[in-house]
Design an enzyme around this catalytic site. Structure first.
Site, PDB file in Angstrom:
ATOM      1  N   PHE A 148       0.862  -1.195   0.000  1.00 23.53           N
ATOM      2  CA  PHE A 148       0.000   0.000   0.000  1.00 23.53           C
ATOM      3  C   PHE A 148       0.892   1.238   0.000  1.00 23.53           C
ATOM      4  CE2 PHE A 148      -2.260   3.627   1.574  1.00 23.53           C
ATOM      5  CZ  PHE A 148      -3.439   3.569   0.846  1.00 23.53           C
ATOM      6  N   ASP A 233       9.179   2.998   2.132  1.00 22.37           N
ATOM      7  CA  ASP A 233       7.996   3.790   2.457  1.00 22.37           C
ATOM      8  C   ASP A 233       7.739   3.648   3.956  1.00 22.37           C
ATOM      9  OD1 ASP A 233       5.490   4.770   2.962  1.00 22.37           O
ATOM     10  OD2 ASP A 233       4.553   3.916   1.169  1.00 22.37           O
ATOM     11  N   LYS A 262       2.265  11.349   7.283  1.00 20.02           N
ATOM     12  CA  LYS A 262       1.396  11.082   8.433  1.00 20.02           C
ATOM     13  C   LYS A 262       1.849  11.826   9.702  1.00 20.02           C
ATOM     14  CE  LYS A 262      -1.153   7.275   6.691  1.00 20.02           C
ATOM     15  NZ  LYS A 262      -0.792   6.172   5.833  1.00 20.02           N
TER      16      LYS A 262
HETATM   17  C1  PLP Z   1      -0.965   6.210   4.333  1.00 17.41           C
HETATM   18  C2  PLP Z   1       0.113   5.648   3.526  1.00 17.41           C
HETATM   19  C3  PLP Z   1       0.458   6.192   2.270  1.00 17.41           C
HETATM   20  C4  PLP Z   1      -0.328   7.300   1.605  1.00 17.41           C
HETATM   21  O1  PLP Z   1      -0.388   8.457   2.352  1.00 17.41           O
HETATM   22  P1  PLP Z   1      -1.529   9.556   2.021  1.00 17.41           P
HETATM   23  O2  PLP Z   1      -1.158  10.720   2.877  1.00 17.41           O
HETATM   24  O3  PLP Z   1      -2.838   8.940   2.381  1.00 17.41           O
HETATM   25  O4  PLP Z   1      -1.425   9.838   0.562  1.00 17.41           O
HETATM   26  C5  PLP Z   1       1.533   5.645   1.600  1.00 17.41           C
HETATM   27  N1  PLP Z   1       2.227   4.612   2.119  1.00 17.41           N
HETATM   28  C6  PLP Z   1       1.920   4.064   3.308  1.00 17.41           C
HETATM   29  C7  PLP Z   1       2.750   2.939   3.825  1.00 17.41           C
HETATM   30  C8  PLP Z   1       0.848   4.541   4.042  1.00 17.41           C
HETATM   31  O5  PLP Z   1       0.521   3.973   5.215  1.00 17.41           O
END
Ligand code: PLP
Length: 406
Positions: A148, A233, A262
């Protein structure tokens, strides 16, 4: 009947408004929140809940942290947005503080997590053509199954989740999917045109999936050997969630590009960043990439305060300590429905057996007990409270699970 004024309680009214006018791309629990403080949130009827989702780990510092709030209101009354056409007096300080904290050389500010991922993909491709010498248009990026990374068209194009990608094509070429956690598959997939490998250190949305020990270390070695950029990520795993500043530290490695978002703002504002520890970032020149809001002074002031809270209040160590306690307490629950309790720091999950009736029902029961958690997929409940959680609150969470789990 769509006379929404007939609904009796304020919550019902608001839920009806949402049903009437909102796109239905979410299926939230029916709790309408109006206030938050620390680990707690309150609904419009005055009921209090412990937040065990933390907005998918964006609220690591707790709701409405007073120090971040102060930085935000002070900055908002002074200067909010200049665009990058001009300089502002907050961005350089965020650069300095974030690079010092993470040991990075360079940083590029964006807003959402998905934009940080997109930025990394663009940088990696450009590096591939200009530095590695990949033939034009041939760059390949390897990603993992069940990943994700956000919701843009390029990103959902390499998702393996039918709900995320179905109906949204055609997609960008140049991505190759390998099974997560499988070093041999990763090694076999790397070819002469591979420019990057993009991985989550722990797959959050997939259900808090921790790869086999040594996987990230081996990925690092392979990327170094094959001259490939390792992109981690850490948008969800980063900034203390797993009990380290970055989850890569659990395997003693450093990515070439690290993505954070985040909790970078403590939940106040969308702020994300690409951190670079190599010369990869230097392939970008003026005019080649940007964002109107990226690096704006309000975002930077908020992020600076959010990072200070994380370190000054010892939240990273707290996540490790209280997370271990909570995991032990959850593991000790004797419930027939539980298949596995797993996680690291305060990134935890309880997976139920397939015949246990589903995670949604447990989440609804927990809600009645004053605890908000969200199922991921059908059978897993994620537990990710703010990192300010104390021992007694952790014990209380485990008690509610003990009562709610069938
Ligand atoms: C939440 C998340 C994203 C995307 O972030 P947004 O601010 O919602 O675009 C990408 N990678 C990971 C691992 C995430 O948990």
């Amino acid at each position: 009947m769509n006379d929404i004024s007939l609904h009796r309680s304020p919550a019902d009214h608001l839920i009806a408004l949402e049903a009437l006018y909102g796109a239905k791309n979410y299926k939230p629990l029916d709790v309408v929140l109006t206030r938050g403080e620390g680990v707690w949130v309150w609904d419009v009827d005055g009921r209090r809940y412990m937040d065990c989702l933390s907005a998918y780990s964006a609220v690591n510092q707790g709701h409405c942290h007073p120090k971040i709030l102060q930085a935000m209101t002070e900055q908002a009354s002074r200067l909010t947005l200049t665009s990058r056409a001009f300089r502002n007096d907050q961005l350089p300080l965020l650069y300095e503080e974030l690079c010092a904290l993470t040991g990075s050389h360079k940083m590029l500010p964006m807003n959402s997590g998905a934009e940080a991922v997109e930025t990394a993909l663009k940088v990696a491709r450009k590096w591939g053509y200009e530095v590695k010498g990949v033939p034009d248009g041939q760059a390949e990026i390897i990603v993992a199954s069940e990943n994700f990374h956000g919701r843009t068209v390029a990103i959902v194009g390499f998702s393996t989740d039918p709900a995320s990608r179905g109906g949204f094509g055609p997609f960008a070429p140049g991505f190759k999917v390998v099974p997560y956690g499988d070093t041999e598959a990763l090694e076999a997939a790397i070819g002469p045109n591979t420019v990057a490998v993009l991985l989550e250190p722990i797959q959050g949305e997939a259900g808090v999936i921790i790869p086999p020990a040594g996987y990230l270390k081996r990925a690092r070695e392979l990327c170094t050997r094959e001259n490939v950029i390792l992109i981690l990520d850490e948008i969800q795993t980063g900034l203390g969630r797993t009990g380290k500043l970055l989850a890569e530290e659990h395997e003693g490695i450093e990515a070439d590009l690290t993505l954070i978002g985040k909790a970078l703002s403590g939940g106040f504002y969308p702020v994300s960043a690409v951190l670079s520890n190599s010369e990869v970032m230097s392939v970008l020149h003026p005019g080649e990439h940007g964002s109107t809001f990226g690096g704006n002074p309000l975002a930077c002031a908020v992020a600076r305060a959010a990072l200070r809270v994380l370190t000054e209040e010892g939240l990273i160590d707290n996540a490790a300590r209280v997370g271990a306690r909570l995991k032990a307490n959850l593991s000790a629950i004797d419930a027939a429905s539980v298949k596995e309790v797993r996680g690291r720091g305060l990134m935890l999950a309880v997976e139920l057996h397939r015949d246990a009736g589903g995670a949604r029902r447990v989440c609804e029961d927990l809600q009645r007990r004053g605890l908000l958690a969200k199922e991921t997929h059908e059978h897993t409940i994620r537990i990710a409270p703010p990192l300010i959680l104390d021992d007694s609150q952790a014990d209380w969470i485990a008690e509610q699970f003990a009562a709610a789990l069938p």
